[in-house]
Design an enzyme around this catalytic site. Sequence first.
Site, PDB file in Angstrom:
ATOM      1  NE  ARG A  46      -2.953   0.372   3.290  1.00 30.85           N
ATOM      2  CZ  ARG A  46      -2.261   0.381   4.444  1.00 30.85           C
ATOM      3  NH1 ARG A  46      -1.422   1.370   4.711  1.00 30.85           N
ATOM      4  NH2 ARG A  46      -2.391  -0.591   5.309  1.00 30.85           N
ATOM      5  CE1 TYR A  98     -15.756  11.479 -16.550  1.00 34.68           C
ATOM      6  CE2 TYR A  98     -15.357  11.573 -14.193  1.00 34.68           C
ATOM      7  CZ  TYR A  98     -15.651  10.851 -15.330  1.00 34.68           C
ATOM      8  OH  TYR A  98     -15.854   9.503 -15.233  1.00 34.68           O
ATOM      9  CG  ASP A 170      -9.174  16.425 -15.087  1.00 36.90           C
ATOM     10  OD1 ASP A 170      -8.451  15.840 -15.920  1.00 36.90           O
ATOM     11  OD2 ASP A 170     -10.205  15.922 -14.613  1.00 36.90           O
ATOM     12  CE  LYS A 195     -11.763   8.246 -18.586  1.00 29.38           C
ATOM     13  NZ  LYS A 195     -12.106   9.505 -17.926  1.00 29.38           N
TER      14      LYS A 195
HETATM   15  C1  LIG Z   1     -12.569   9.925 -16.643  1.00 30.86           C
HETATM   16  C2  LIG Z   1     -12.233  11.235 -16.114  1.00 30.86           C
HETATM   17  C3  LIG Z   1     -12.016  11.440 -14.753  1.00 30.86           C
HETATM   18  C4  LIG Z   1     -12.184  10.342 -13.728  1.00 30.86           C
HETATM   19  O1  LIG Z   1     -11.258   9.319 -13.921  1.00 30.86           O
HETATM   20  P1  LIG Z   1     -11.553   7.777 -13.553  1.00 30.86           P
HETATM   21  O2  LIG Z   1     -10.282   7.111 -13.895  1.00 30.86           O
HETATM   22  O3  LIG Z   1     -12.715   7.337 -14.393  1.00 30.86           O
HETATM   23  O4  LIG Z   1     -11.889   7.747 -12.107  1.00 30.86           O
HETATM   24  C5  LIG Z   1     -11.672  12.715 -14.334  1.00 30.86           C
HETATM   25  N1  LIG Z   1     -11.547  13.729 -15.209  1.00 30.86           N
HETATM   26  C6  LIG Z   1     -11.761  13.570 -16.523  1.00 30.86           C
HETATM   27  C7  LIG Z   1     -11.598  14.739 -17.431  1.00 30.86           C
HETATM   28  C8  LIG Z   1     -12.103  12.328 -17.035  1.00 30.86           C
HETATM   29  O5  LIG Z   1     -12.325  12.180 -18.332  1.00 30.86           O
END
Ligand SMILES: *Cc1c(COP(=O)(O)O)cnc(C)c1O
Length: 383
Positions: A46, A98, A170, A195
Site C-alpha cells: 500500500r 467531468y 485536470d 484515458k
Molecule cells: C474519466 C475522467 C475522470 C475520472 O477518472 P476515472 O479514472 O474514471 O476515475 C476525471 N476527469 C476527466 C476529465 C475524465 O475524463
Amino acid sequence: MKFATKAIHAGQEPDPTTGAIMTPIYQTSTYVQERPGVHKGYEYSRTHNPTRTALEKNLAALENGKHGLCFGSGLAAMDVLLKTFSPGDEIISSNDLYGGSYRIFTKVYQNYGLKFHFVDMEDTSAILPFITAKTKMIWIETPTNPMMNIIDIAAVAAIAKKNNILLGVDNTFASPYLQRPLDLGADVVVHSITKYIAGHSDVIMGAIVLNDDVLQERLSFLQNATGPVPGPQDCFLALRGIKTLHVRMDRHCENAKAVAQFLVAHPAVKKVYFPGLPTHPNHDVAKRQMKSYGGMISFSLKNDELEVAREVLSKVKIFACAESLGGVESLIGHPASMTHASIPKEEREKVGVTDSLIRLSVGIEDVEDLVADLKQAIESVVK
Ligand SMILES: *Cc1c(COP(=O)(O)O)cnc(C)c1O
C-alpha cells in the site's frame, strides 16, 4: 531528455536481479526484512511497490514535475487531493467539467463542509469576484468536457499566484504530450490514467503530479493512510501504454482534425466544438498552450431532439457507443444521458450540454473509415 525518450525510459531501469528490460509486475503485498526495519526500501505494497514507483517516476517526468503519485482511479486521485482541505475552505471550479468531478464536489465534499463555486472561465477575469480569504484552490479542466472550452492556464496561474491559491488542472483530455500545466504555472496536475495515458481501454487508474515537497508529503501520507492505490499489474499496463503515448496522440489529433472538418461541412450538423477549428472562440489560447488539439470533438445536430441524437448513436458501426475516451478505438457518447446524466438538466443546459449534443473520442483507425461511418449514421437518421 525530450518527451518520447522520457515516455519510453523515464523511471525504468533494467530489473536489477535479472536484467529484464521491462519493469516486472511485482505482484507482492509485502517484502522480507533482514531485521526489523532493515529492508531494501519496500515494506508493504500500500505504501510502495516497485512497479508503481516506476510509473510514478515516469509520470512525473512526462509532466515536468518533481513528484508523481498513482491511485486506483482518476476520482481516487481527486478524492485524496480534496482530503488536503478543511471544512470552510472554498474551491473555485470551471463550470463545464467531468460529471464525476462535479459529483464528488457537490455530492461528497460539500457534505464535509467544502464550498464550491462553478464559474465560466473562458474569460479568466470572471474568477476574480469569487476569490475570498477562504479560497484554497482554483480547479480547471481544459479542454473542458464535453464542450471543448479552452481555459488560459497561464492567466489563471497568475491569478492564483497573486492571491496565494493553489491551482489544480485536470489534464486528462490533453495528456502531457499536448499540454504541461506545471510549466504554465499550475501547482497540481491530476489525470485519469484510464484515458489517453494508458490508452487501451483496459485499466482504471489516476495520478497526481506536482513540484511542491510539502504538499507531496501530505498527499503521500494520505495515499498510504487512506489506501486508494492501484495494483502492480495495472501499473504495468499503464507503463506499457505510455511507451506509445506520443505516437498515438499524433494520430488521434490528425484523425480528429479530419473528422471535425467533415462535420463542419455537413448540412445536418449545427455546431462543432473542437479547439483546432479557427472559429473556436479560444483557438488562439489552445494554439499557444497545446502542442495540438487532441482527439475529442462534440457536435450538435440541426434537429435538436434527444431521440434523433440517440438514434445516430445506434446507427454507427465502427464508433462504439460507450462512456470513457482516449483509447485506440473510436467511441461515441451522448453526454445528456450518459457521462453527464448526474448533472441536473438545467445545470447541463447552462453550459451547453443540450439534448442533441454528441461527443466523439476519435480513435487511431483509418480516418476514411471513421468519416464514412459517421456519414452513414447521420444520413440514415437525418433525411
Ligand atoms: C474519466 C475522467 C475522470 C475520472 O477518472 P476515472 O479514472 O474514471 O476515475 C476525471 N476527469 C476527466 C476529465 C475524465 O475524463
